[in-house]
Design a protein around this motif. Structure first.
Motif, mmCIF file in Angstrom:
data_model
loop_
_atom_site.group_PDB
_atom_site.id
_atom_site.type_symbol
_atom_site.label_atom_id
_atom_site.label_comp_id
_atom_site.label_asym_id
_atom_site.label_seq_id
_atom_site.Cartn_x
_atom_site.Cartn_y
_atom_site.Cartn_z
ATOM 1 N N ALA A 1 5.127 12.923 -8.746
ATOM 2 C CA ALA A 1 4.912 11.511 -9.081
ATOM 3 C C ALA A 1 5.699 10.685 -8.066
ATOM 4 N N GLU A 2 5.306 10.853 -6.783
ATOM 5 C CA GLU A 2 6.084 10.283 -5.674
ATOM 6 C C GLU A 2 5.609 8.907 -5.248
ATOM 7 N N GLY A 3 4.309 8.626 -5.484
ATOM 8 C CA GLY A 3 3.759 7.352 -5.016
ATOM 9 C C GLY A 3 4.481 6.161 -5.616
ATOM 10 N N ALA B 1 -2.996 1.880 -4.458
ATOM 11 C CA ALA B 1 -2.405 3.204 -4.334
ATOM 12 C C ALA B 1 -3.311 4.280 -4.914
ATOM 13 N N THR B 2 -3.363 5.405 -4.234
ATOM 14 C CA THR B 2 -4.007 6.605 -4.800
ATOM 15 C C THR B 2 -2.955 7.227 -5.718
ATOM 16 N N LEU B 3 -2.776 6.599 -6.882
ATOM 17 C CA LEU B 3 -1.565 6.898 -7.651
ATOM 18 C C LEU B 3 -1.698 8.038 -8.651
ATOM 19 N N GLY C 1 0.799 -1.226 0.000
ATOM 20 C CA GLY C 1 0.000 0.000 0.000
ATOM 21 C C GLY C 1 0.830 1.272 0.000
ATOM 22 N N LYS C 2 0.392 2.238 -0.811
ATOM 23 C CA LYS C 2 1.005 3.574 -0.801
ATOM 24 C C LYS C 2 0.502 4.330 0.425
ATOM 25 N N GLY C 3 1.463 4.838 1.209
ATOM 26 C CA GLY C 3 1.078 5.561 2.421
ATOM 27 C C GLY C 3 1.719 6.940 2.466
ATOM 28 N N MET D 1 -5.573 12.168 2.014
ATOM 29 C CA MET D 1 -6.061 10.822 1.702
ATOM 30 C C MET D 1 -5.074 9.993 0.902
ATOM 31 N N ASP D 2 -3.857 10.530 0.692
ATOM 32 C CA ASP D 2 -2.906 9.865 -0.191
ATOM 33 C C ASP D 2 -2.262 8.629 0.445
ATOM 34 N N MET D 3 -2.785 8.274 1.626
ATOM 35 C CA MET D 3 -2.322 7.035 2.258
ATOM 36 C C MET D 3 -3.443 5.987 2.244
ATOM 37 N N PHE E 1 0.862 12.965 3.481
ATOM 38 C CA PHE E 1 0.381 14.196 2.863
ATOM 39 C C PHE E 1 1.197 14.463 1.613
ATOM 40 N N ASP E 2 0.489 14.780 0.524
ATOM 41 C CA ASP E 2 1.167 14.980 -0.756
ATOM 42 C C ASP E 2 0.972 16.415 -1.238
ATOM 43 N N THR E 3 1.970 17.249 -0.963
ATOM 44 C CA THR E 3 1.914 18.628 -1.471
ATOM 45 C C THR E 3 2.369 18.687 -2.933
HETATM 46 ZN ZN ZN Z 1 0.519 11.114 -4.195
#
Ligand code: ZN
Ligand code: BES
Ligand code: MN
Length: 495
Positions: free
Chosen positions: A342-344, A368-370, A258-260, A281-283, A263-265
């Motif tokens: 594009a970090e996930g 993943a919330t990819l 799982g992508k956790g 919610m990016d986790m 926080f994704d700025t």
């Molecule tokens: Zn993300």
């Protein structure tokens, strides 16, 4: 606090729910109330032309005292009976707001002509819809008491209760996943989240290992570490192990990844400000994995499962990673960063590398919330699913149907593998085709980190992990999507 649902052979409450079938055919319990009230139900249904007994129709009526109830809610069941479980859940989901708006604390559902499986799923639908995230609201002393107890009255109450207990294990885990998604990112960050997972799962017999920043450095996890570099709250990787099989299962454990990103700025490639709060919610992928492992452990699953989540906060700062950086992943492949948003895929690359090296899994499913692009393709209804084998796709599709979580197959193709080849490193983290097919090139990037011969699927839940504010009937909250799907996937294929 969520509502409690009970099953019993009899019960008292102010409000009763009775079933009405297609053509306004009354269930035995409805007939009984009709008789006791001097034909009130039949008369009311006749004078309400919109109520036809269709599934989901609801009509609330006041009852005379001699019936033993203050009011009755006539609930349309249509032709549903005994078979359609997803529909039973949907019905429960529709019934909950009707009960809630009736301003009562207790209700009974008089269910004498449907089977226990249908009722257990109806109860699951009620329960799922009753979820609230109010722990950050200060308590008001004189707040009215909310609906807290629903009793389903049925002759088969023991059987129905047994079936519901099983479902309820998973539902509680769905609620935990929703809580995690809904928690604000100032409280939920990698170190806190990792400790939470350990505290939550260890008592259930899951062995939980936390890799901190130092450990990840010595292991050479250059990709996840880069994502977390801009934040003072450093990354973690958490490995959850549930050994439920009696003998060592052939081909290694089932792996859930799982992508956790807490926080994704967007990092240096900063996202626009509007709705950036939603990136807490990016986790969601990691929450689904934690929830699924919890559900499997609670009912002592006979499968061997390993869950692995990569936790990092993607922030801009003078220490942040930048576009142009070249990273070395755990697996040794080098990655050219072209966009820090594009970090996930970077986080997942190291999770996949470590997982295959240490656990030799028989199958891998990552959530993943990819990509935002998956929402352009499928909206909020379906999660996009990429699978390397038809067999794995079919297993997931079956699990999705059983779990009422819809997935849609997306393509893997040579073209996108080419699109993520880098001129200076092994792979690049964005596509040479720009935004076109963004979900497909993201999947192709991940495919680079899956060893040949291991069936692998990637489920992009960016559209389903979170319900947007543009749907007024549902709050803007985490859904817990994936918990039920993964639980069914393991239950139906590996136990
Ligand atoms: Zn993300
Ligand atoms: N976390 C986002 C994807 C996302 C977007 C999830 C909207 C939920 C709602 C992901 O990290 C991201 O930013 N993806 C980029 C990739 C692009 C830079 C190649 C995207 O989708 O725009
Ligand atoms: Mn991003």
């Amino acid at each position: 606090m969520s509502i409690s649902i009970k099953f019993s052979s009899k019960s008292a409450a102010d409000t009763a729910v009775v079933f009405i079938h297609t053509g306004n055919k009354l269930s035995p319990a409805a007939q009984d109330l009709d008789k006791k009230s001097g034909g009130l139900l039949k008369r009311a249904l006749e004078s309400a032309p919109k109520f036809t007994g269709k599934a989901g129709n609801a009509l609330t009526l006041a009852l005379p005292e001699k019936t033993g109830f203050q009011r009755v809610i006539c609930l349309g069941l249509g032709d549903l009976k005994d078979t359609a479980m997803p529909e039973a859940e949907k019905l429960g989901g529709n019934l909950f707001p009707v009960l809630e708006s009736a301003d009562i604390q207790k209700a009974v559902i008089l269910a004498d002509d449907v089977n226990s499986e249908f009722l257990a799923h109806l109860a699951a639908g009620l329960k799922l819809r009753s979820y609230k995230f109010d722990r950050y609201k200060s308590k008001k002393k004189d707040a009215p008491k909310p609906l807290s107890e629903i009793t389903i009255v049925t002759p088969a109450h023991k059987q129905a209760a047994g079936l519901f207990t099983d479902l309820n294990h998973t539902l509680k885990s769905v609620f935990i996943a929703r809580d995690l998604v809904n928690m604000p990112p100032n409280d939920l960050y990698p170190a806190w989240y990792a400790d939470f997972i350990k505290k939550e799962l260890t008592p259930l017999g899951v062995s939980v290992e936390i890799l901190d920043e130092k450990k990840m450095k010595t292991l050479g996890m250059g990709a996840i570490l880069a994502v977390g570099m801009g934040s003072s709250r450093k990354p973690r990787m958490v490995i959850m192990r549930w050994n439920g099989a009696s003998k060592k299962s052939k081909g290694g454990p089932v792996a859930l990844v799982g992508k956790g990103v807490t926080f994704d700025t967007g990092g240096i490639s900063l996202k626009p400000g509007e709705a950036m709060d939603e990136m807490k919610m990016d986790m969601g992928g990691s929450a689904a994995v934690v929830g699924a492992i919890r559900a499997l452990a609670l009912r002592k699953s006979k499968a061997d499962v390993v869950g692995i989540v990569g936790l990092a906060e993607n922030m801009p700062s003078d220490e942040a990673y930048r576009p142009g950086d070249i990273l070395t992943s755990y697996a040794g492949k080098t990655i050219e960063v072209l966009n820090t948003d594009a970090e996930g895929r970077l986080v997942l690359a190291d999770c996949l590398g470590y997982l295959q090296d240490k656990y030799k899994p028989r199958v891998i499913v990552d959530l993943a919330t990819l990509t935002g692009a998956i929402m352009v393709a499928l909206g909020h209804e379906y999660a996009g699913t990429f699978a390397t084998t038809d067999d794995l796709w079919k297993k997931l599709e079956g699990a999705g149907t059983a779990a009422s979580e819809k997935i849609w197959r997306m393509p893997l193709d040579e073209t996108w593998l080419k699109d993520v080849e880098s001129d200076v490193a092994d792979v690049r983290n964005t596509s040479k085709s720009g935004r076109l097919g963004g979900s497909c090139s993201a999947a192709a990037f991940l495919q680079n980190f899956v060893e040949d011969g291991i069936p692998w699927a990637h489920i992009d839940i960016a559209g389903t992990a979170w319900i947007k504010k543009d749907r007024p009937t549902v709050p803007r909250f985490g859904t817990g999507f994936g918990v039920r799907l993964l639980e069914r996937f393991v239950a139906e294929n590996y136990e």
